[in-house]
Design a protein around this motif. Structure first.
Motif, PDB file in Angstrom:
ATOM      1  N   THR C  52       0.831  -1.199   0.000  1.00 13.01           N
ATOM      2  CA  THR C  52       0.000   0.000   0.000  1.00 13.01           C
ATOM      3  C   THR C  52       0.868   1.251   0.000  1.00 13.01           C
ATOM      4  OG1 THR C  52      -1.762  -1.169   1.127  1.00 13.01           O
ATOM      5  CG2 THR C  52      -1.806   1.214   1.257  1.00 13.01           C
ATOM      6  N   ASP C 169      -5.432  -1.594  -5.180  1.00 14.54           N
ATOM      7  CA  ASP C 169      -4.829  -2.089  -3.941  1.00 14.54           C
ATOM      8  C   ASP C 169      -5.762  -3.124  -3.314  1.00 14.54           C
ATOM      9  OD1 ASP C 169      -3.239  -2.442  -1.776  1.00 14.54           O
ATOM     10  OD2 ASP C 169      -3.520  -0.445  -0.927  1.00 14.54           O
ATOM     11  N   GLU C 170      -5.416  -4.361  -3.456  1.00 14.38           N
ATOM     12  CA  GLU C 170      -6.233  -5.478  -2.976  1.00 14.38           C
ATOM     13  C   GLU C 170      -7.699  -5.309  -3.363  1.00 14.38           C
ATOM     14  OE1 GLU C 170      -5.023  -7.468   0.216  1.00 14.38           O
ATOM     15  OE2 GLU C 170      -3.156  -6.385   0.545  1.00 14.38           O
TER      16      GLU C 170
HETATM   17 MG   LIG Z   1      -2.219  -2.802   2.143  1.00 18.22          MG
END
Ligand SMILES: [Mg+2]
Ligand SMILES: Nc1ncnc2c1ncn2[C@@H]1O[C@H](COP(=O)(O)OP(=O)(O)O)[C@@H](O)[C@H]1O
Lengths: 255, 288, 334
Positions: C52, C169-170
């Motif tokens: 992240t 992000d994910e």
């Molecule tokens: Mg993360």
């Protein structure tokens, strides 16, 4: 029991102490600009101090409730409504420290910035009315906290909207007698109103002149209010628990 | 060509942000609540003042004092609504709606976005102001006698006042960006401080002398005094702090301080947003 | 082919006032990557690896502490105003958006931040809602939507501005299996069918997601890039051994002791709580090591529940590089 409660950071405490002082000063200056007697400034100081306590209880409790819910603790407390009350009372004690400080600071400001002097008729009754007022305020706070949880943001909004009218009626700015009897009676439902009126009668030379009801009558009404609000809080907490069980939720989403 | 394009795009950003602000302000589950808040609040504050008068002065309240209070209180509706409204934007976008990082990485000019969001509050303040004036004219013995000649100056200074409030709001946004949850408390405290210092419901001359020095350096104070003088058609009000200062002088001061605020808000906002980006706290939400 | 992203010794530290005063915590350390246009690039790593943080730096949300990052040829430090129009970002597992606006209104709002005229914006929103099966919710206020649907809306928000470079992000975090599959398919299709080259930088800690979606993959842990290649060659390169999966039926079994057996190239284990078992993954240089492992387990007085020779997967490559498993019950082997 929760003692730490809301105030974890020192810088937060500064805001908590500082912010409620501002309107108090502002309204004291209003009387000053009218060349009113110093006791009137004292009325505002006392009103402001008590109102600040009241706000702290009301919003502090409600906010704490939300935080507990976020962290998932609330569901645990909900298993038994009496323990919820214990949590709330614990919180109240947790905020007692900052409340105490605030009262002291408010009075120091009253004394040194505005030259207010007290003229206490009976310390015993002053203490009794103070304690009773706080008790009634806490009961109402508990009731409100559960109210917020059940009805979510709308309840919160409604209360925000009525904040000014409530300030207007409760005698923060001027003795409730000025409102006249019908409005004054309505205002008496707000626990701070009669508490303030009694305390002003007991603590200031000009207090008795502006009395709404005799101190003992007001004390009796405060007792009744405390009991009624406590019962209301208990009822709402039970309802909350029921909602929690039946629908698996404690409120709507906060957005 | 490029200039008009930029202007058009900017206007669009302001417009859509204003639309957003309006939706967020007005779109409560119950529109009645919204109506109440724009009406009840100003009425309550008006009532408070009226009863304070009644209590302290009985029937002997002078019209001068009443006019003074009333105008101050009404103009402050704008200060409170707009200043407080704008300074809340960062807080709301970050904590409630969790969109702040997506707005930050978009090419939108954040400055314009805030201005747009503030417009919604301006409308609300306007409505509250009208309500307050109507109630005041009906229930209070107010005597307004603004001359036609004063209208342009009044409008100009009013505009300057509003604009300066927007800039102050942006400065507070910048502070909120680098503060955690105190941001919320801070903007309330600051509007409380202005309430004390700017001669809103009492003359600045009622303050201790050292506070008067601060008061007379805040643009809001100029704005209020200009409005009072023009509305009441007088060269001086009951506020002794301004005796000897001409209205034209006050307008210059207001114009100058607004320009300074503009420059400062641009620089300060840029600096604070860079600081927040460096520290990695732009999207930091407060965890309890 | 042009370069979408390039970093030179990119580092990011946070002041670590939790433990030592004045200590620095390296969330990213000397990261060097180069991502060409037109591909899906994966960042695979466990929680806290720094994925992240890297995405935040590249999407101009966070400044680097040292080194340099170029996005679309521009430096993130000071040319962010040139980067922002061509990028967008989506984080999974979030509940963002203006609750009292509808799905379509929320999406429209964001197109306005990018200066997209309303007509084409609405057209694009409509198309995307269609593809993601959200059309019937277009006029629903998002505070009435389920978390999954809100996430879908947030996902669409990333595409609605038609970015050249998109950071995910994910993105499938917290989505159910179907929605996750839909999402993956959508991303792959978006990159494949685009008229101009699109680049997606995707972080994930799901092995299969990385394997299935990414053209290239970087394995990241403790802020460092440990390897970077196509998923296929990562598997090939790292497969210098045979992979076994062994389950032992006792909880208080000391698995760490097996690490030192000669011939064990890499090793990781995790506790399967419900079954009261320990699952171990070995990568062995030779089959001979297996006998020693079995012998050691038996001599410790435990019995083996299950032995399986497994195909070399991305997960094995990961274990070999990082020294621990990625998903369920990470045992910190360091
Ligand atoms: Mg993360
Ligand atoms: N703002 C911050 N302040 C301090 N530490 C941070 C901050 N942001 C991230 N970190 C730390 O940096 C490390 C990497 O975090 P992150 O990039 O979020 O990992 P990932 O996304 O791979 O799970 C973590 O250990 C995290 O605690």
């Amino acid at each position: 029991m929760r003692i730490i409660g809301v105030n974890r950071e020192p810088s937060w405490l500064i805001f908590e102490l500082f912010f409620p002082l501002l309107p108090i000063c502002a309204f004291a200056f209003v009387y000053k600009s009218m060349n009113a007697p110093t006791d009137y400034l004292g009325f505002v100081i006392l009103g402001g101090a008590m109102t600040a306590i009241w706000m702290n209880v009301l919003w502090g409790m409600a906010a704490q409730f939300f935080w507990e819910r976020e962290s998932g603790n609330l569901t645990l407390y909900m298993l038994c409504p009496m323990s919820t009350m214990a949590v709330l009372i614990g919180m109240a004690f947790g905020s007692a420290f900052s409340t105490f400080f605030r009262v002291i600071i408010t009075f120091l400001i009253g004394k040194f910035l505005f030259g207010v002097t007290l003229h206490v008729a009976s310390y015993f009754w002053l203490f009794v009315t103070f304690i009773l007022t706080i008790a009634a305020v806490f009961s109402l706070g508990m009731m409100m906290a559960s109210f917020f949880l059940i009805y979510g943001r709308d309840a919160w909004n409604i209360l925000t909207v009525f904040m000014e009218p409530v300030f207007f009626m409760s005698g923060f700015y001027f003795p409730v007698k000025t409102l006249g009897y019908p409005l004054g009676a309505l205002a008496s439902l707000i626990p701070i109103t009669l508490g303030l009126d009694s305390m002003r009668q007991l603590a200031f030379a000009l207090g008795p002149e502006t009395a709404f009801l005799p101190v003992k009558t007001e004390v009796a009404i405060l007792v009744v209010l405390t009991v009624v609000y406590l019962a209301g809080a208990k009822y709402l907490l039970n309802k909350l628990e029921y909602l929690g069980r039946r629908e698996g939720r404690l409120t709507l989403r906060w957005q | 060509m490029a200039v008009t394009d930029t202007l058009k795009r900017s206007a669009k950003v302001v417009r859509s942000a204003a639309w957003l602000g309006w939706q967020l302000e007005s779109n409560w589950a119950d529109p009645a609540i919204f109506a109440i808040i724009t009406i009840i609040r100003p009425l309550a504050s008006l009532l408070i003042i009226i009863f304070m008068f009644r209590f302290a002065l009985g029937a002997s309240a002078s019209a001068d004092l009443l006019n003074f209070f009333f105008i101050g209180n009404t103009v402050y509706l704008f200060v409170y609504n707009v200043l407080f409204g704008i300074s809340q934007v960062i807080f709301e976008d970050r904590e409630h709606y969790e969109v702040i990082k997506y707005i930050y990485i978009s090419p939108v000019n954040w400055y314009l976005y805030f201005i747009g969001r503030g417009f919604a509050r301006l409308i609300i303040a306007g409505v509250s102001c009208v309500v307050s004036i109507v109630a005041g004219l009906i229930f209070l013995p107010l005597k307004f006698n603004m001359t036609a000649a004063a209208v342009p100056v009044f409008a100009f200074s009013f505009l300057l006042g509003i604009v300066s409030i927007f800039f102050m709001g942006i400065i507070m946004c910048a502070l909120t960006l680098v503060m955690a949850r105190h941001g919320n408390m801070m903007s309330e405290s600051i509007s409380g401080i202005f309430f004390i210092l700017c001669g809103i419901i009492y003359p600045i001359s009622a303050l201790p002398v050292w506070l008067q020095k601060i008061s007379t350096a805040i643009p809001i104070s100029y704005w209020l005094e200009i409005s009072r003088r023009l509305i009441l058609n007088t060269d001086q009000t009951i506020d002794a702090a301004w005796h000897g200062v001409s209205t034209a002088d006050l307008v210059y001061r207001l114009g100058f301080s607004t320009a300074v605020l503009f420059a400062f808000s641009v620089v300060f906002f840029y600096y604070m947003s860079m600081l927040a980006r460096a520290k990695g706290i732009i999207d930091r939400t407060t965890s309890y | 082919m042009a370069i979408a992203i390039k970093t030179n010794d990119l580092s990011r530290t946070f002041s670590d006032d939790g433990e030592k005063k004045g200590g620095l915590f390296w969330a990213l350390r000397d990261v060097n990557i180069e991502i060409p246009d037109g591909m899906i690039f994966g960042l695979l790593g466990p929680n806290g690896a720094g994925k992240t943080t890297l995405i935040k730096i590249l999407s101009t949300l966070l400044l680097p502490s040292a080194g340099e990052a170029l996005v679309a040829g521009y430096n993130v430090d000071n040319e962010y105003d040139k980067i922002r129009p061509v990028i967008n970002m989506v984080s999974g597992g979030e509940n963002c958006g203006y609750g009292i606006l509808t799905v379509a209104e929320n999406l429209w709002m964001f197109t306005q931040f990018y200066g997209i005229p309303t007509k084409p914006a609405m057209k694009r929103i409509k198309e995307l809602l269609e593809i993601m099966n959200l059309t019937e919710k277009a006029d629903t206020k998002i505070n009435k939507l389920s978390t999954g649907m809100r996430q879908k809306m947030n996902f669409i928000r990333g595409f609605v501005t038609d970015p050249k470079i998109l950071f995910l992000d994910e993105p499938t975090l917290g989505l159910d299996v179907n929605a996750a599959r839909e999402t993956r398919k959508f991303v792959m299709n978006w990159v494949k069918t685009a008229e101009e080259p699109k680049t997606v930088i995707l972080t994930t800690h799901y092995m299969q997601e990385a394997d299935e979606m990414c053209d290239r993959l970087a394995i990241i842990d403790h802020g460092k890039i440990l390897a970077e290649d196509t998923p296929r060659s990562l598997k090939k390169q790292e497969s210098g051994g045979i992979s076994y999966n062994i389950t032992v039926g006792y909880k208080d079994f000391d698995a760490e002791g097996l690490r030192k057996i000669p011939g064990v190239a890499s090793f990781a284990h995790s506790v399967l709580d419900e079954q009261g078992m320990i699952e171990m993954v070995f990568i062995l240089q030779t089959d001979a090591a297996l006998a020693k492992i079995i012998e050691k387990i038996n001599s410790d007085g435990f019995s083996i529940n299950n032995i399986q020779k497994t195909e070399f997967t991305l997960e094995d490559a990961f274990i070999k590089l990082v020294g621990r498993r990625l998903s369920n019950g990470e045992s910190d082997a360091r």
